[in-house]
Scaffold this active site. Structure first.
Site, mmCIF file in Angstrom:
data_model
loop_
_atom_site.group_PDB
_atom_site.id
_atom_site.type_symbol
_atom_site.label_atom_id
_atom_site.label_comp_id
_atom_site.label_asym_id
_atom_site.label_seq_id
_atom_site.Cartn_x
_atom_site.Cartn_y
_atom_site.Cartn_z
ATOM 1 N N ASP A 58 21.548 -46.877 -27.160
ATOM 2 C CA ASP A 58 20.783 -46.757 -25.914
ATOM 3 C C ASP A 58 19.721 -47.853 -25.869
ATOM 4 O O ASP A 58 19.315 -48.392 -26.899
ATOM 5 C CB ASP A 58 20.133 -45.375 -25.856
ATOM 6 C CG ASP A 58 19.609 -45.043 -24.469
ATOM 7 O OD1 ASP A 58 19.920 -45.776 -23.511
ATOM 8 O OD2 ASP A 58 18.887 -44.033 -24.344
ATOM 9 N N GLU A 59 19.240 -48.181 -24.668
ATOM 10 C CA GLU A 59 18.178 -49.183 -24.462
ATOM 11 C C GLU A 59 18.533 -50.499 -25.157
ATOM 12 O O GLU A 59 17.696 -51.117 -25.832
ATOM 13 C CB GLU A 59 16.828 -48.646 -24.980
ATOM 14 C CG GLU A 59 16.397 -47.330 -24.372
ATOM 15 C CD GLU A 59 15.976 -47.421 -22.913
ATOM 16 O OE1 GLU A 59 16.068 -48.529 -22.338
ATOM 17 O OE2 GLU A 59 15.583 -46.398 -22.336
ATOM 18 N N ARG A 81 8.965 -45.736 -12.100
ATOM 19 C CA ARG A 81 8.518 -44.518 -12.781
ATOM 20 C C ARG A 81 8.195 -43.430 -11.753
ATOM 21 O O ARG A 81 8.138 -42.253 -12.101
ATOM 22 C CB ARG A 81 7.250 -44.772 -13.618
ATOM 23 C CG ARG A 81 7.352 -45.749 -14.786
ATOM 24 C CD ARG A 81 8.542 -45.523 -15.667
ATOM 25 N NE ARG A 81 9.667 -46.350 -15.234
ATOM 26 C CZ ARG A 81 10.921 -46.166 -15.612
ATOM 27 N NH1 ARG A 81 11.229 -45.163 -16.399
ATOM 28 N NH2 ARG A 81 11.884 -46.965 -15.186
ATOM 29 N N GLN A 85 15.070 -54.115 -17.157
ATOM 30 C CA GLN A 85 14.005 -53.357 -17.825
ATOM 31 C C GLN A 85 13.729 -53.884 -19.227
ATOM 32 O O GLN A 85 13.188 -53.160 -20.067
ATOM 33 C CB GLN A 85 14.373 -51.872 -17.885
ATOM 34 C CG GLN A 85 14.501 -51.218 -16.515
ATOM 35 C CD GLN A 85 14.699 -49.719 -16.605
ATOM 36 O OE1 GLN A 85 13.798 -48.967 -16.991
ATOM 37 N NE2 GLN A 85 15.892 -49.263 -16.247
ATOM 38 N N LYS A 90 21.603 -42.206 -17.208
ATOM 39 C CA LYS A 90 22.266 -42.805 -18.367
ATOM 40 C C LYS A 90 22.365 -41.845 -19.545
ATOM 41 O O LYS A 90 23.361 -41.868 -20.274
ATOM 42 C CB LYS A 90 21.554 -44.085 -18.797
ATOM 43 C CG LYS A 90 20.158 -43.917 -19.373
ATOM 44 C CD LYS A 90 19.554 -45.253 -19.746
ATOM 45 C CE LYS A 90 18.136 -45.095 -20.279
ATOM 46 N NZ LYS A 90 18.086 -44.397 -21.562
ATOM 47 N N THR A 91 21.351 -40.997 -19.755
ATOM 48 C CA THR A 91 21.414 -40.059 -20.888
ATOM 49 C C THR A 91 22.549 -39.070 -20.686
ATOM 50 O O THR A 91 23.271 -38.727 -21.628
ATOM 51 C CB THR A 91 20.077 -39.316 -21.051
ATOM 52 O OG1 THR A 91 19.020 -40.268 -21.181
ATOM 53 C CG2 THR A 91 20.099 -38.431 -22.286
#
Length: 842
Positions: free
Chosen positions: A245-246, A650, A293, A44-45
Site C-alpha cells: 500500500d502507499e 482530506r 499523493q 483502495k483499502t
C-alpha cells in the site's frame, strides 16, 4: 486447487458484487504485476483486502503465502481487522504489517547471519542524536556547525539509497578505520570527509551496541537477503503474493527490498500451469498508490518507483480508480484543478456520485493571529449553531511553526483541541527512562540506554563516574556495561563512586534474571523495574503536581504492556519494546468512530490518509504554502502542489481555506502574497468571505483614488468578523478596536509607521520617554514563583503574561537562577529567569 480449510469460502459475488467496475477488475486481476492507481477516497483499502481474499479463495493461496505491507501501524491494524471479517481468524496468520515491522521479524529470525543478535535494540531519534553527540565529543568537531540532526539526515539519505559506510570511506576518507581513536576530521575543510567518517563510526558503534536505527531495519534486511542466498530462497518460497500500500511513498531501499523478497531478479521462471503465482518463480506483486499523493521526498520517497512501475516489472498492468467515495464534487473539482498544473503525471480525474455540495469558504486575514481568531470563531459557530462535533473538524497547516497562533486562537475561544505531532507519549522523559531500563535489560551491549539510566534516578554517579567507566570499557575492549560490571578494577576510583556503581550493577543483574523468568509477562517486568530502580518512588515522594502526572504516565506504560500481553499470544519483553519503537505520529490519532470532543491540529504531511467532514486549510500564502524553497525549484513546487491536493481531499463535506496578509518570520513581520494554489482553484468554486486583507484593500483604494470605500473612522468596515475584546492585551496589541480608525491594530504588526495604517492617520503624536532607573541584577530579585527547572523540558508549552503562548527550546539548571529559553513565535525567542518569569506551564 487446494485451499486452507480455515479460510471462510466466500463466493465471488460476495467479494465483488458491491464494487464498481474498476475496483472489481483490480480485485480479480490474474498476473505477475499490478499497479492500482487509487485516487484519494477511491476505496483502495477495500480493494486491497478484497484482492487478498480473492487470492486466498479463488487462486487457492494459503494465508502464510501472503505478505501485505503498509506504512503505519494504524493502517495495518485496520487492514487486519477487515481481513478477519472477510476470511475469519485465519487472517492472524498472515504477515500484515509495516515495512519496518516485517523487517524486524526477518532480522530477529536470521539477523545473526550478518552479525546482528536477535535481542538487538531499535534506536529512536533521541538515541541516535545522543550517539552522534558522543562521536562528536570523541572526534572534536563543532556540533553547532554540524548538528546531530543534520548529520543524521545525511546518513539517512545514504541508507535510503543503499550507499554503505564502506563506500563513503573509500571515496572521502580511505585512511580511516572505524573505532580508531584520535582521528582528526576535516583536515582540509571537506564536509564530505566528516560525513563519511561519522557515518562509518556511527555504524561501528551501532554494531558494537547490537543496535539498529529505523533505516537500518530496511538496509540490513536487504543486506541479509543479498548476502545469504538460502535466506532469500526461504522468503521467495514463503511469500508468493506481495501487496504494498502507499507505493508512491517508498524509497529506493524499500523498492529494492520488495524486489529481493519477490525474487524478481533471481532468474527463476514462473510455473505457467499454475492457477496463481505457483510455487516457483517470482512472487506476484500488487502495489496500490497515487502519484498525485507522493509528498515524502524529504524522507527519501522516490516518485519514480510508481511512475516507472510498468518498466520495472515485466507484463505489469495498471488499473485506475477514479470514483471518489469521500468528498463532494466541489472539493474534487478544486483538487483536480490544482493537480492538473503538475507536468508529467498520468491523467486522472476524480468524480463522485454524491453531488456538488457546499462551496469552498475562503477568508483573507490581516495577520496570522487574526486568521487564527477567525478560524476559532467559525469552529465555535459550526459547533454551537450547526451541531458539528469538534472531533469532526481538523485544522491543517504546512509547517509546525504555524500551530502557535492557531493554538492561541483556539484557547482564547475556549475550543478544545489536540495537537498531533507534539511531545509523544514514548518521548516523555519518565517514560523514556523506564524504556531505557527495559532496553538495557534485553540488550546489555546498548551503551546509549545504559549510560542514560546510570544516574536515573540520582544515585551519586555523575559525569565523572560515567567518564571513568567509559574509559575503562575502552581499555578492556568491552561495552559500557562491561565497564560497570568490572568497576572494581578501575584504578583510582573512590569508594564513594564504586559502592553505588556496584549496587547499580547488582540491581541490573537481578532485573535481568527477573526478566528472563517472566519474559512472557512484560507488564510484570515493567512493574518490577519501576519499583526496583526507584523511578516510581522518587516521583511519588515529590510534592510537585507535575510529578503526579508523570506517575500516571508510568502507570499508563504498565497498562500498555498489559494490553500488549492480552493481544499477543507469544508476548515477550523484546516484542513489547518493538511495539513502542515502531509507533508513528498518526498512530496517536483516535479512531474515527470515537468522539474525542476535540478539534485536531496537524501538519499536512501527518494528515495523509485521514479524512474529516470539516477541514480548515490554513496559511495559503506564497512562501508559506507553497514553501519558500519551492519558489525556484520545479520539482519541489510539484511536490508542494501534491501536498495541496492531499490537503484539499482530506475534506468530506466542507473545505475552508485561509491566508494572512502578514506573517511573522524569523522574528520579523513579512507581507505575504496569496498562494498560487488559490488562483489555480476555479473562482466559481470559492465563496470568499473576505478576499482582501485590510492593507491590501487600502492600497487598492489609494491606487484607484476611491476614498469612499473607507469606514467612518478611517478604517475598513468588516461585517464578516469581529474580533472579541478578550483578544486584546499585551500579547496581541489592541485588537478590541479592530476596524475602528487609529486603533486598527496593524501598526505594531508591521513595525513601521510608513507601511502601517497609522502612516495615513493624519495626526502624529509624540511621547516623552520615561527616565530609566539603574538596572538591577536579576540575581538580586527576591521574587519567587516556586517553579522548578526540573519540570521544564524542550518542547513543553508555556504561557507568558506578556508574550503569550510559547515553546521551550532550552532549559539551563543554574540553581536559584535557572534559565529557560522560550520561542514565542512573532514575539521572538526570550531567555527568562525561571523564578521571576510570569509564566504558566500548560
Amino acid at each position: 486447487m487446494q485451499q486452507d480449510p480455515d479460510v471462510i469460502a466466500r463466493p465471488p459475488e460476495a467479494l465483488i458484487g458491491d464494487l464498481n467496475p474498476q475496483q472489481a477488475e483490480a480485485v480479480q486481476y490474474r498476473g505477475p504485476a499490478l499497479l492500482i492507481g487509487a485516487g484519494a477516497g477511491s476505496g483502495k483499502t477495500r480493494v486491497l483486502t478484497r484482492r487478498i481474499a480473492w487470492i486466498l479463495t479463488q487462486f487457492g493461496a494459503w494465508p502464510s503465502q501472503v505478505l501485505a505491507i503498509t506504512f503505519t501501524n494504524k493502517a495495518a491494524a485496520e487492514m487486519r481487522e477487515r481481513l478477519e471479517s472477510l476470511i475469519g481468524p485465519v487472517a492472524s496468520r498472515m504477515w500484515v504489517s509495516t515495512f519496518h515491522s516485517a523487517c524486524v521479524r526477518i532480522l530477529r529470525r536470521d539477523g545473526e547471519r550478518i552479525g546482528l543478535k536477535s535481542g538487538f535494540t531499535i534506536y529512536d531519534t533521541a538515541d541516535c542524536e545522543r550517539l552522534i553527540k558522543l562521536i562528536a565529543n570523541d572526534f572534536n568537531f563543532d556540533v553547532k556547525r554540524y548538528t546531530p540532526r543534520s548529520i543524521l539526515a545525511r546518513i539517512s539519505d545514504y541508507k535510503n539509497n543503499l550507499t554503505s559506510a564502506r563506500e563513503m570511506l573509500a571515496q572521502y576518507a580511505p585512511d580511516f578505520k572505524p573505532g580508531q581513536r584520535g582521528y582528526r576530521v576535516g583536515r582540509i575543510g571537506n564536509p564530505e570527509e566528516l560525513y563519511a567518517v561519522v557515518y562509518a563510526e556511527y555504524q561501528h558503534r551501532l554494531a558494537a551496541a547490537n543496535a539498529v536505527d529505523f533505516d537500518d531495519l530496511i538496509v540490513r534486511t536487504v543486506e541479509l537477503l543479498r548476502a545469504c542466498p538460502d535466506v532469500a530462497e526461504y522468503y521467495h518460497r514463503k511469500f508468493r503474493y506481495i501487496l504494498v500500500d502507499e507505493y508512491q511513498d517508498t524509497n529506493h531501499a524499500q523498492y529494492v527490498l520488495i524486489r529481493e523478497l519477490a525474487g524478481v531478479d533471481a532468474g527463476e521462471h514462473a510455473d505457467m500451469g499454475a492457477v496463481g503465482a505457483g510455487r516457483v518463480g517470482p512472487a506476484w506483486i500488487t502495489v496500490v498508490g497515487d502519484s498525485d499523493q507522493s509528498i515524502y521526498a524529504f524522507r527519501g520517497a522516490d516518485i519514480r518507483n510508481i511512475q516507472d512501475f510498468e518498466q520495472d516489472f515485466p507484463n505489469a498492468k495498471t488499473i485506475m480508480l477514479e470514483q471518489n467515495y469521500r468528498s463532494t464534487q466541489t472539493i474534487l473539482d478544486a483538487a483536480n484543478a490544482v493537480i492538473a498544473h503538475n507536468e508529467g503525471r498520468k491523467p486522472k480525474r476524480l468524480w463522485t456520485a454524491a453531488g456538488a455540495g457546499e462551496q469552498i469558504t475562503a477568508y483573507a486575514a490581516d495577520t496570522a493571529q487574526l486568521e487564527a481568531h477567525w478560524i476559532a470563531a467559525q469552529i465555535k459557530r459550526l459547533h454551537t449553531d450547526d451541531g458539528v462535533r469538534y472531533s469532526d473538524i481538523a485544522v491543517m497547516y504546512r509547517a509546525n511553526a504555524q500551530s502557535r497562533s492557531l493554538e492561541e486562537g483556539l484557547i482564547q475561544a475556549r475550543v478544545p483541541y489536540q495537537l498531533i505531532g507534539g511531545t509523544k507519549f514514548y518521548e516523555r522523559r519518565e517514560v523514556k527512562d523506564a524504556l531505557a531500563y527495559l532496553q538495557a535489560i534485553v540488550n546489555p551491549a546498548d551503551d546509549i540506554n545504559m549510560r542514560r539510566i546510570l544516574n536515573v534516578p540520582k544515585r551519586g554517579l555523575g559525569a565523572r563516574a560515567e567518564s571513568q567507566v567509559t574509559l575503562h570499557a575502552q581499555q578492556i575492549g568491552g561495552t559500557f556495561w562491561d565497564g560497570v560490571a568490572h568497576a572494581d578494577q578501575i584504578e583510582g576510583m573512590t569508594a564513594r563512586t564504586l559502592n553505588p556503581l556496584m549496587r547499580f550493577a547488582q540491581m541490573m543483574q537481578e532485573l535481568r534474571e527477573f526478566a528472563q523468568e517472566h519474559d512472557a509477562k512484560p507488564s510484570q517486568i515493567v512493574a518490577e523495574v519501576l519499583e526496583r530502580s526507584g523511578l516510581l518512588e522518587e516521583l511519588k515522594k515529590s510534592q510537585d503536581p507535575q510529578d503526579q502526572s508523570r506517575v500516571e504516565n508510568l502507570s499508563q506504560l504498565q497498562s500498555v504492556a498489559a494490553e500488549y500481553e492480552q493481544n499477543t499470544p507469544d508476548a515477550t519483553l523484546a516484542g513489547f519494546l518493538e511495539t513502542t519503537a515502531l509507533v508513528a505520529d498518526s498512530d496517536q490519532l483516535p479512531d474515527e468512530s470515537q468522539d474525542s470532543g476535540k478539534v485536531t491540529l496537524m501538519t499536512l504531511h501527518t494528515a495523509k490518509g485521514l479524512e474529516y467532514p470539516i477541514v480548515f486549510l490554513t496559511g495559503m500564502e506564497q512562501g508559506t504554502f507553497p514553501h519558500a524553497r519551492a519558489m525556484e525549484d520545479t520539482s519541489e513546487l510539484s511536490e508542494e502542489r501534491r501536498l495541496a491536493y492531499v490537503g484539499i481531499t482530506r475534506a468530506k463535506r466542507h473545505l475552508f481555506v485561509t491566508r494572512a496578509a502578514v506573517r511573522a518570520q524569523w522574528g520579523r513581520s513579512a507581507e505575504m502574497m496569496p498562494s498560487q494554489f488559490l488562483d489555480e482553484i476555479p473562482a466559481d468554486l470559492i465563496d470568499w468571505k473576505r478576499k482582501e486583507a485590510g492593507m491590501e484593500r487600502m492600497r487598492s483604494g489609494w491606487r484607484a483614488n476611491t476614498s469612499h470605500d473607507f469606514g467612518a473612522h478611517g478604517g475598513w468596515n468588516d461585517d464578516e468578523f469581529d474580533a472579541p475584546s478578550s483578544f486584546g492585551g499585551s500579547s496581541y496589541g489592541s485588537r478590541s478596536s479592530y476596524g475602528s480608525g487609529s486603533s486598527y491594530g496593524l501598526r505594531s504588526t508591521y513595525g513601521s509607521g510608513v507601511r502601517g495604517s497609522a502612516a495615513h492617520a493624519g495626526k502624529v503624536t509624540t511621547r516623552r520617554a520615561p527616565v530609566r532607573q539603574p538596572a538591577q541584577p536579576a540575581s538580586s530579585l527576591k521574587t519567587d514563583n516556586h517553579l522548578r527547572i526540573e519540570d521544564f523540558a524542550v518542547g513543553d508549552k508555556v504561557t507568558h503574561d506578556k508574550f503569550g503562548l510559547g515553546t521551550v527550546v532550552d532549559a539551563q539548571d543554574k540553581g536559584r537562577n535557572s534559565v529557560i529559553t522560550v520561542d514565542f513565535g512573532s514575539s521572538g525567542v526570550k531567555r527568562l529567569m525561571l523564578r521571576v518569569a510570569p509564566i504558566e506551564k500548560l
